[in-house]
Each structure stands twice: as C-alpha cells, then as structure tokens.
Design a protein around this motif. Structure first.
Motif, PDB file in Angstrom:
ATOM      1  N   LYS A   1      68.162  55.368  55.098  1.00 16.53           N
ATOM      2  CA  LYS A   1      68.022  54.992  53.699  1.00 16.53           C
ATOM      3  C   LYS A   1      66.816  55.696  53.084  1.00 16.53           C
ATOM      4  O   LYS A   1      65.709  55.617  53.608  1.00 16.53           O
ATOM      5  CB  LYS A   1      67.849  53.479  53.616  1.00 16.53           C
ATOM      6  CG  LYS A   1      67.754  52.949  52.221  1.00 16.53           C
ATOM      7  CD  LYS A   1      67.592  51.432  52.274  1.00 16.53           C
ATOM      8  CE  LYS A   1      67.365  50.866  50.901  1.00 16.53           C
ATOM      9  NZ  LYS A   1      67.061  49.434  50.965  1.00 16.53           N
ATOM     10  N   SER A   2      67.032  56.392  52.004  1.00 16.27           N
ATOM     11  CA  SER A   2      65.951  57.073  51.309  1.00 16.27           C
ATOM     12  C   SER A   2      65.611  56.283  50.066  1.00 16.27           C
ATOM     13  O   SER A   2      66.442  56.113  49.178  1.00 16.27           O
ATOM     14  CB  SER A   2      66.375  58.491  50.926  1.00 16.27           C
ATOM     15  OG  SER A   2      65.320  59.139  50.272  1.00 16.27           O
ATOM     16  N   VAL A   3      64.414  55.750  49.999  1.00 19.76           N
ATOM     17  CA  VAL A   3      64.045  54.860  48.912  1.00 19.76           C
ATOM     18  C   VAL A   3      63.384  55.605  47.771  1.00 19.76           C
ATOM     19  O   VAL A   3      63.466  55.223  46.626  1.00 19.76           O
ATOM     20  CB  VAL A   3      63.129  53.741  49.443  1.00 19.76           C
ATOM     21  CG1 VAL A   3      62.645  52.855  48.329  1.00 19.76           C
ATOM     22  CG2 VAL A   3      63.879  52.909  50.452  1.00 19.76           C
ATOM     23  N   GLY A   4      62.728  56.664  48.053  1.00 20.73           N
ATOM     24  CA  GLY A   4      62.040  57.366  46.988  1.00 20.73           C
ATOM     25  C   GLY A   4      61.863  58.821  47.332  1.00 20.73           C
ATOM     26  O   GLY A   4      62.278  59.280  48.375  1.00 20.73           O
ATOM     27  N   SER A   5      61.248  59.550  46.446  1.00 23.86           N
ATOM     28  CA  SER A   5      60.993  60.954  46.712  1.00 23.86           C
ATOM     29  C   SER A   5      59.542  61.235  46.385  1.00 23.86           C
ATOM     30  O   SER A   5      58.861  60.454  45.771  1.00 23.86           O
ATOM     31  CB  SER A   5      61.927  61.822  45.875  1.00 23.86           C
ATOM     32  OG  SER A   5      61.705  61.566  44.514  1.00 23.86           O
ATOM     33  N   GLY A   6      59.047  62.381  46.792  1.00 23.22           N
ATOM     34  CA  GLY A   6      57.661  62.712  46.544  1.00 23.22           C
ATOM     35  C   GLY A   6      56.794  62.304  47.700  1.00 23.22           C
ATOM     36  O   GLY A   6      57.272  62.040  48.791  1.00 23.22           O
ATOM     37  N   GLU A   7      55.499  62.217  47.444  1.00 19.17           N
ATOM     38  CA  GLU A   7      54.578  61.969  48.532  1.00 19.17           C
ATOM     39  C   GLU A   7      54.556  60.522  49.004  1.00 19.17           C
ATOM     40  O   GLU A   7      54.284  60.262  50.152  1.00 19.17           O
ATOM     41  CB  GLU A   7      53.180  62.389  48.103  1.00 19.17           C
ATOM     42  CG  GLU A   7      53.051  63.886  47.934  1.00 19.17           C
ATOM     43  CD  GLU A   7      51.640  64.286  47.630  1.00 19.17           C
ATOM     44  OE1 GLU A   7      50.764  63.399  47.620  1.00 19.17           O
ATOM     45  OE2 GLU A   7      51.412  65.471  47.394  1.00 19.17           O
ATOM     46  N   LYS A   8      54.792  59.593  48.106  1.00 17.87           N
ATOM     47  CA  LYS A   8      54.706  58.181  48.479  1.00 17.87           C
ATOM     48  C   LYS A   8      55.998  57.459  48.116  1.00 17.87           C
ATOM     49  O   LYS A   8      56.675  57.820  47.168  1.00 17.87           O
ATOM     50  CB  LYS A   8      53.529  57.517  47.767  1.00 17.87           C
ATOM     51  CG  LYS A   8      52.196  58.097  48.185  1.00 17.87           C
ATOM     52  CD  LYS A   8      51.043  57.386  47.555  1.00 17.87           C
ATOM     53  CE  LYS A   8      49.767  58.058  48.037  1.00 17.87           C
ATOM     54  NZ  LYS A   8      48.586  57.319  47.759  1.00 17.87           N
ATOM     55  N   VAL A   9      56.284  56.444  48.914  1.00 14.67           N
ATOM     56  CA  VAL A   9      57.453  55.608  48.660  1.00 14.67           C
ATOM     57  C   VAL A   9      56.946  54.208  48.389  1.00 14.67           C
ATOM     58  O   VAL A   9      56.093  53.699  49.113  1.00 14.67           O
ATOM     59  CB  VAL A   9      58.402  55.618  49.879  1.00 14.67           C
ATOM     60  CG1 VAL A   9      59.511  54.599  49.709  1.00 14.67           C
ATOM     61  CG2 VAL A   9      58.974  57.006  50.092  1.00 14.67           C
ATOM     62  N   THR A  10      57.440  53.588  47.339  1.00 10.86           N
ATOM     63  CA  THR A  10      57.040  52.233  46.993  1.00 10.86           C
ATOM     64  C   THR A  10      58.246  51.314  47.100  1.00 10.86           C
ATOM     65  O   THR A  10      59.313  51.616  46.568  1.00 10.86           O
ATOM     66  CB  THR A  10      56.486  52.186  45.554  1.00 10.86           C
ATOM     67  OG1 THR A  10      55.384  53.079  45.463  1.00 10.86           O
ATOM     68  CG2 THR A  10      56.035  50.786  45.198  1.00 10.86           C
ATOM     69  N   ILE A  11      58.058  50.211  47.819  1.00 14.58           N
ATOM     70  CA  ILE A  11      59.109  49.200  47.886  1.00 14.58           C
ATOM     71  C   ILE A  11      58.487  47.850  47.539  1.00 14.58           C
ATOM     72  O   ILE A  11      57.274  47.685  47.579  1.00 14.58           O
ATOM     73  CB  ILE A  11      59.786  49.139  49.271  1.00 14.58           C
ATOM     74  CG1 ILE A  11      58.795  48.688  50.336  1.00 14.58           C
ATOM     75  CG2 ILE A  11      60.405  50.473  49.645  1.00 14.58           C
ATOM     76  CD1 ILE A  11      59.453  48.353  51.653  1.00 14.58           C
TER      77      ILE A  11
ATOM     78  N   GLU B   1      49.742  46.556  47.247  1.00 16.58           N
ATOM     79  CA  GLU B   1      49.233  46.366  45.893  1.00 16.58           C
ATOM     80  C   GLU B   1      50.120  45.331  45.193  1.00 16.58           C
ATOM     81  O   GLU B   1      51.236  45.641  44.782  1.00 16.58           O
ATOM     82  CB  GLU B   1      49.265  47.683  45.094  1.00 16.58           C
ATOM     83  CG  GLU B   1      48.125  48.613  45.424  1.00 16.58           C
ATOM     84  CD  GLU B   1      48.091  49.827  44.501  1.00 16.58           C
ATOM     85  OE1 GLU B   1      47.413  50.798  44.875  1.00 16.58           O
ATOM     86  OE2 GLU B   1      48.751  49.807  43.443  1.00 16.58           O
ATOM     87  N   GLY B   2      49.606  44.115  45.082  1.00 13.32           N
ATOM     88  CA  GLY B   2      50.380  43.046  44.448  1.00 13.32           C
ATOM     89  C   GLY B   2      51.661  42.811  45.213  1.00 13.32           C
ATOM     90  O   GLY B   2      51.642  42.525  46.409  1.00 13.32           O
ATOM     91  N   ASP B   3      52.793  42.988  44.534  1.00 10.78           N
ATOM     92  CA  ASP B   3      54.098  42.768  45.154  1.00 10.78           C
ATOM     93  C   ASP B   3      54.662  44.054  45.750  1.00 10.78           C
ATOM     94  O   ASP B   3      55.797  44.074  46.195  1.00 10.78           O
ATOM     95  CB  ASP B   3      55.054  42.199  44.087  1.00 10.78           C
ATOM     96  CG  ASP B   3      56.365  41.757  44.697  1.00 10.78           C
ATOM     97  OD1 ASP B   3      56.343  41.239  45.846  1.00 10.78           O
ATOM     98  OD2 ASP B   3      57.410  41.939  44.051  1.00 10.78           O
ATOM     99  N   GLN B   4      53.860  45.110  45.737  1.00 16.09           N
ATOM    100  CA  GLN B   4      54.362  46.414  46.151  1.00 16.09           C
ATOM    101  C   GLN B   4      53.795  46.838  47.508  1.00 16.09           C
ATOM    102  O   GLN B   4      52.648  46.531  47.833  1.00 16.09           O
ATOM    103  CB  GLN B   4      53.976  47.486  45.125  1.00 16.09           C
ATOM    104  CG  GLN B   4      54.422  47.174  43.716  1.00 16.09           C
ATOM    105  CD  GLN B   4      55.923  47.362  43.551  1.00 16.09           C
ATOM    106  OE1 GLN B   4      56.420  48.435  43.826  1.00 16.09           O
ATOM    107  NE2 GLN B   4      56.603  46.339  43.105  1.00 16.09           N
TER     108      GLN B   4
END
Ligand code: FES
Length: 136
Positions: free
Chosen positions: A34-44, A129-132
């Motif tokens: 599963k790929s959640v994001g792209s770029g240097e960081k992934v946030t879920i 960070e908070g809910d992330q």
C-alpha cells in the motif's frame, strides 16, 4: 443429455475454481504494498493504526513497515533485508521481523538477532504531531 450437460457445467466450475486457486495467490504476491503518499515523507492518521499491529508503506521508494507497539509507541523500519535485499515480514506473534529468504531475524529496533544479515535494518524517522504520524 441432461446428465452430459450437468457434467460439462461441473467440469467448467471445477476448472474455474482451480484457475482461481492458482491465480489469486500469484496476484496477491505480485501486487505492490500500500502506497499512502509520495515525496520524502508519508503522513497517516493515528486512527489508521488503531487495532493494527503493523502497516506496510512505501516511503521514498523504499518498502517500510510501521509497527504499532501499543503503549511503547510506533517504529518504522526498512523492509529491505541487509543480506541480499529480500523483504522482511513482521511477525506479530513473535514480535520480530523475519526474512523469508534465509531466515534472518531482527528485533523491533532493527538489530540482527539471527541469520546471515550483516547489519541492522535501516530505521526510518517517525514523528507524532497531534493526530498525525509522519514517516520519513
Ligand atoms: Fe534476508 Fe538473506 S536476504 S536473510
């Protein structure tokens, strides 16, 4: 005639079942994590990890496993085995990462416990960070 038609349908159903039995595992094996994001960081969201012991992600084109250690926080490790590059699998029951190729084992800090792997798994930065949950 009815009997012959019935047998043809049963043979077709059996053939389709056999075909599905072989194709489904092959498709699951070849499908990417599963790929959640792209770029240097992934946030879920933290909610995505509730009730789940681990989650496979792609971070910077690297397969990563995010492990939920309950009250002890979250860790992210590269899934690329340091021996010959197979993808390690998190075993929830054993609380280890195990390489299916030559049986190397790693603890939840990525350190080698057993097998031919020459060094620890790469640790991936995790920030809450908070809910992330930010990985990378
Ligand atoms: Fe993982 Fe050999 S590739 S132990």
């Amino acid at each position: 005639m009815k009997r012959r038609a019935f047998l043809k349908k049963m043979a077709a159903a059996l053939g389709l079942t056999t075909l599905f039995t072989f194709l489904y595992p092959a498709i699951r094996f070849l499908s990417p994590a599963k790929s959640v994001g792209s770029g240097e960081k992934v946030t879920i969201s933290k909610r995505d990890l509730q009730g789940v012991s681990s989650m496979d992600l792609i971070v910077n084109n690297t397969p990563v496993v995010l492990i939920n250690r309950g009250g002890q926080g979250v860790v992210a490790l590269s899934r690329v085995c340091t021996h010959l590059g197979c993808l390690v699998v998190y075993s929830d029951s054993r609380e280890k990462l195990v390489c299916p190729c030559h049986a190397a084992e790693f603890n939840l800090e990525g350190k080698v416990l057993a097998g031919p792997a020459p060094r620890a798994l790469e640790s991936i930065n995790v920030t809450l960070e908070g809910d992330q949950i930010i990985i990378g």
